[in-house]
Design a protein around this motif. Structure first.
Motif, PDB file in Angstrom:
ATOM      1  N   LEU A  19      36.288  40.325  44.346  1.00  0.00           N
ATOM      2  CA  LEU A  19      36.427  39.088  43.572  1.00  0.00           C
ATOM      3  C   LEU A  19      37.764  38.411  43.866  1.00  0.00           C
ATOM      4  O   LEU A  19      37.864  37.167  43.877  1.00  0.00           O
ATOM      5  CB  LEU A  19      36.250  39.341  42.077  1.00  0.00           C
ATOM      6  N   ALA A  20      38.800  39.217  44.123  1.00  0.00           N
ATOM      7  CA  ALA A  20      40.105  38.638  44.444  1.00  0.00           C
ATOM      8  C   ALA A  20      40.052  37.903  45.776  1.00  0.00           C
ATOM      9  O   ALA A  20      40.561  36.783  45.909  1.00  0.00           O
ATOM     10  CB  ALA A  20      41.173  39.727  44.481  1.00  0.00           C
ATOM     11  N   VAL A 146      40.857  29.412  39.661  1.00  0.00           N
ATOM     12  CA  VAL A 146      40.954  30.653  40.438  1.00  0.00           C
ATOM     13  C   VAL A 146      41.969  31.639  39.859  1.00  0.00           C
ATOM     14  O   VAL A 146      41.621  32.798  39.567  1.00  0.00           O
ATOM     15  CB  VAL A 146      41.256  30.348  41.926  1.00  0.00           C
ATOM     16  N   PRO A 147      43.252  31.269  39.663  1.00  0.00           N
ATOM     17  CA  PRO A 147      44.189  32.251  39.096  1.00  0.00           C
ATOM     18  C   PRO A 147      43.780  32.726  37.707  1.00  0.00           C
ATOM     19  O   PRO A 147      43.978  33.896  37.355  1.00  0.00           O
ATOM     20  CB  PRO A 147      45.521  31.481  39.050  1.00  0.00           C
ATOM     21  N   MET A 148      43.194  31.814  36.918  1.00  0.00           N
ATOM     22  CA  MET A 148      42.760  32.184  35.575  1.00  0.00           C
ATOM     23  C   MET A 148      41.617  33.195  35.643  1.00  0.00           C
ATOM     24  O   MET A 148      41.612  34.204  34.921  1.00  0.00           O
ATOM     25  CB  MET A 148      42.318  30.933  34.820  1.00  0.00           C
ATOM     26  N   TYR A 149      40.667  32.951  36.533  1.00  0.00           N
ATOM     27  CA  TYR A 149      39.539  33.874  36.699  1.00  0.00           C
ATOM     28  C   TYR A 149      40.021  35.245  37.164  1.00  0.00           C
ATOM     29  O   TYR A 149      39.595  36.283  36.642  1.00  0.00           O
ATOM     30  CB  TYR A 149      38.552  33.286  37.711  1.00  0.00           C
ATOM     31  N   GLN A 150      40.919  35.253  38.136  1.00  0.00           N
ATOM     32  CA  GLN A 150      41.419  36.524  38.651  1.00  0.00           C
ATOM     33  C   GLN A 150      42.181  37.299  37.583  1.00  0.00           C
ATOM     34  O   GLN A 150      42.014  38.510  37.449  1.00  0.00           O
ATOM     35  CB  GLN A 150      42.313  36.265  39.871  1.00  0.00           C
ATOM     36  N   ALA A 151      43.033  36.607  36.821  1.00  0.00           N
ATOM     37  CA  ALA A 151      43.818  37.283  35.786  1.00  0.00           C
ATOM     38  C   ALA A 151      42.931  37.818  34.675  1.00  0.00           C
ATOM     39  O   ALA A 151      43.177  38.903  34.131  1.00  0.00           O
ATOM     40  CB  ALA A 151      44.864  36.325  35.215  1.00  0.00           C
ATOM     41  N   GLU A 152      41.893  37.065  34.308  1.00  0.00           N
ATOM     42  CA  GLU A 152      41.027  37.469  33.211  1.00  0.00           C
ATOM     43  C   GLU A 152      40.059  38.584  33.596  1.00  0.00           C
ATOM     44  O   GLU A 152      39.567  39.305  32.732  1.00  0.00           O
ATOM     45  CB  GLU A 152      40.221  36.264  32.713  1.00  0.00           C
ATOM     46  N   THR A 153      39.783  38.728  34.869  1.00  0.00           N
ATOM     47  CA  THR A 153      38.753  39.669  35.317  1.00  0.00           C
ATOM     48  C   THR A 153      39.327  40.933  35.937  1.00  0.00           C
ATOM     49  O   THR A 153      38.731  42.004  35.829  1.00  0.00           O
ATOM     50  CB  THR A 153      37.817  38.974  36.330  1.00  0.00           C
ATOM     51  N   ALA A 154      40.471  40.838  36.577  1.00  0.00           N
ATOM     52  CA  ALA A 154      41.042  41.986  37.285  1.00  0.00           C
ATOM     53  C   ALA A 154      41.559  43.043  36.316  1.00  0.00           C
ATOM     54  O   ALA A 154      42.044  42.714  35.232  1.00  0.00           O
ATOM     55  CB  ALA A 154      42.183  41.524  38.189  1.00  0.00           C
ATOM     56  N   ARG A 236      31.819  46.657  36.072  1.00  0.00           N
ATOM     57  CA  ARG A 236      31.727  46.418  37.518  1.00  0.00           C
ATOM     58  C   ARG A 236      33.099  46.472  38.187  1.00  0.00           C
ATOM     59  O   ARG A 236      33.251  47.059  39.266  1.00  0.00           O
ATOM     60  CB  ARG A 236      31.069  45.072  37.793  1.00  0.00           C
ATOM     61  N   VAL A 237      34.120  45.869  37.573  1.00  0.00           N
ATOM     62  CA  VAL A 237      35.431  45.855  38.220  1.00  0.00           C
ATOM     63  C   VAL A 237      36.069  47.239  38.217  1.00  0.00           C
ATOM     64  O   VAL A 237      36.993  47.499  39.000  1.00  0.00           O
ATOM     65  CB  VAL A 237      36.384  44.824  37.561  1.00  0.00           C
TER      66      VAL A 237
END
Length: 524
Positions: A19-20, A146-154, A236-237
């Motif tokens: 995802l990243a 993008v940065p928001m999605y990565q921070a919220e999901t990682a 999943r992550v």
């Protein structure tokens, strides 16, 4: 599925890495669009079609007989930033309405429209600028999503590294744009620049296709009462199947923590509006202003002075092939960003930004002093010193301020207002991006290389702002970051040692939680 590896005994699944990388194609689009214009401004066919040329100018003589006015070159370069400014502001409601993934898909479609508008013009520079404006809308919205999605999901254990891949892909996009430009500059006619622009369609296609196979942000899902899907996303992550996740303590504890925090935030207001970003309570206004200031200061480091106008700048210091110099700078930027990912994960956010601001200031001072002391065209040694100084500046920038600010935008704000605050902060970045892109040609004409002294001072200001106002958010969950900002006993300069109540240290956070894994304590 299974875990790819473990950090502090916490499983990290392959989806985390995927995802990243896929989401970071949004950064690649940003970088590619940024890097292409510097070299295009020097291409003979581009000059002949869109610049002011003397009568009888040809492809062979365009480089000497055609020139862009400051206004025209400024608009062609800077209208992308006007689009990104607008895109950053609309990025928040779009990301909140459609979700982080579908917002990216929509924005990729808009970017492609902008590319088509650019490559279908023949002699109308205004159409080219309009196409860059449309593409900018997409780039700006993606820079929020993008940065928001990565921070919220990682996973929190690698959040800094994964969010930093956004900046890595920006640098990669810039480098690829430079390389493609040097490969196409000898093509006949408009192919020299249309190829560079047209290839840009490939990147949003990759992003919009790949992101559909990735999980949605669990925090967005919880905020929209889709807890089952949020549990699946968390599982999943971490490399855990959905069936196993039903009884697995890790995803259930993380889901409970997110749910509790969202419930608390919902008590403040039934509906979240832009005005909530400016309420002093819970340091929301503090963080909005901090995010906007840091993004502005990232632009004022002076990095885009080299990325937008680098080919022109180095041509003016007597470099025979300024295209090659651009590739050197792009390569330094890209390679050093790998070091930036390590630095931001290993040493946190505050120290690298403070040291980076000082380092960048030193080399910009050298750059400006050398260019001011003697005429670079008449002194090859001065020209070389300026290139070396620029490279050392880019080295520091790529390892600190470039990835660090994008990481902070994803992890500084509370869930309820995160999208809107990220939009405001990113809009600040693009506002200053436009101002610098548009006015730089005028400023260079007026003060030449003394412009570097201005950027050197801004880098020192950035280091001061970080020391006195930024809290250390590394190795904390997004919910714990919110608690830290609201702890009256915690100050920015002491925040590196702050830990949530009941825990020994940040690295030991998961170990402490595992000891009470059956008691899903709620952080509120």
């Amino acid at each position: 599925m299974g875990a790819l590896f473990h950090i502090d005994q916490v499983p990290i699944g392959p989806v985390s890495i995927a995802l990243a990388l896929i989401a970071s194609m949004g950064g690649f689009i940003f970088g590619y669009d940024t890097g292409q214009i510097s070299d295009m401004l020097l291409m003979p066919d581009f000059l002949l079609r869109f610049a002011d040329c003397s009568s009888g100018a040809t492809l062979e003589t365009a480089s000497n007989e055609c020139v862009f006015t400051n206004v025209r070159s400024g608009l062609i370069v800077a209208l992308l930033s006007i689009g990104t400014l607008s895109g950053a502001l609309i990025g928040a409601p779009v990301a909140d309405w459609l979700g982080r993934r579908y917002a990216m898909v929509t924005e990729c479609g808009i970017f492609i429209v902008g590319v088509v508008v650019q490559i279908t013009t023949t002699h109308v520079w205004q159409q080219l600028a309009l196409g860059r404006l449309i593409s900018g809308l997409a780039v700006g919205a993606l820079s929020v999503a993008v940065p928001m999605y990565q921070a919220e999901t990682a996973p929190a254990q690698i959040r800094g590294s994964l969010t930093a891949t956004y900046q890595l892909f920006i640098t990669f996009g810039i480098l690829v744009a430079y390389c493609i430009s040097i490969g196409t500059r000898q093509l006949d006619g408009p192919s020299s620049w249309r190829t560079v622009v047209g290839i840009g369609i490939v990147w949003p296609v990759i992003l919009s296709t790949g992101i559909l196979f990735m999980p949605e942000s669990p925090r967005w899902l919880v905020f929209h009462n889709r807890n089952d899907r949020a549990l699946h996303s968390i599982a999943r992550v971490h490399g855990i199947s959905y069936k196993e996740a039903q009884d697995h303590p890790l995803p259930n504890r993380l889901l409970a923590e997110i749910q509790s925090h969202v419930d608390v935030e919902r008590q403040f207001a039934a509906q979240t509006g832009w005005i909530d970003c400016f309420r002093p309570k819970n340091k929301v206004l503090y963080r909005t202003l901090l995010g906007m200031s840091l993004q502005a200061l990232q632009q004022l480091t002076g990095a885009n002075y080299f990325f937008y106008f680098g080919a022109t700048v180095f041509k003016s210091v007597g470099i025979n092939d300024s295209f090659i110099t651009q590739i050197i700078l792009g390569a330094v930027n890209f390679i050093c960003t790998f070091g930036g990912i390590y630095v931001m994960e290993k040493f946190g956010r505050r120290k690298p930004l403070i040291i980076g601001g000082i380092w960048q200031s030193i080399w910009l001072f050298v750059f400006a002093a050398a260019g001011t002391a003697k005429i670079p065209q008449d002194n090859p040694g001065i020209g070389k010193l300026m290139i070396v100084s620029a490279c050392f500046f880019i080295l520091g920038y790529a390892m600190t301020w470039a990835p660090g600010i994008w990481i902070l935008i994803g992890e500084t704000f509370p869930t309820r207002t995160r999208a809107k605050q990220a939009s405001l902060a990113t809009a600040s970045n693009w506002c200053w991006n436009f101002l610098l892109a548009f006015f730089t040609p005028f400023i260079i004409n007026a003060i030449a290389f003394r412009y570097g002294f201005v950027f050197a001072s801004c880098n020192l200001l950035g280091a001061v702002v970080v020391y006195f106002f930024l809290y250390e958010s590394s190795n904390l969950s997004l919910e714990a970051v919110d608690i830290m900002y609201n702890d009256p006993a915690c100050k920015p300069w002491t925040s590196s040692s702050w830990v949530p109540a009941g825990y020994l240290n940040r690295r030991g956070l998961e170990e402490e939680k595992r000891q009470t894994q059956n008691d899903f304590a709620v952080i509120d």
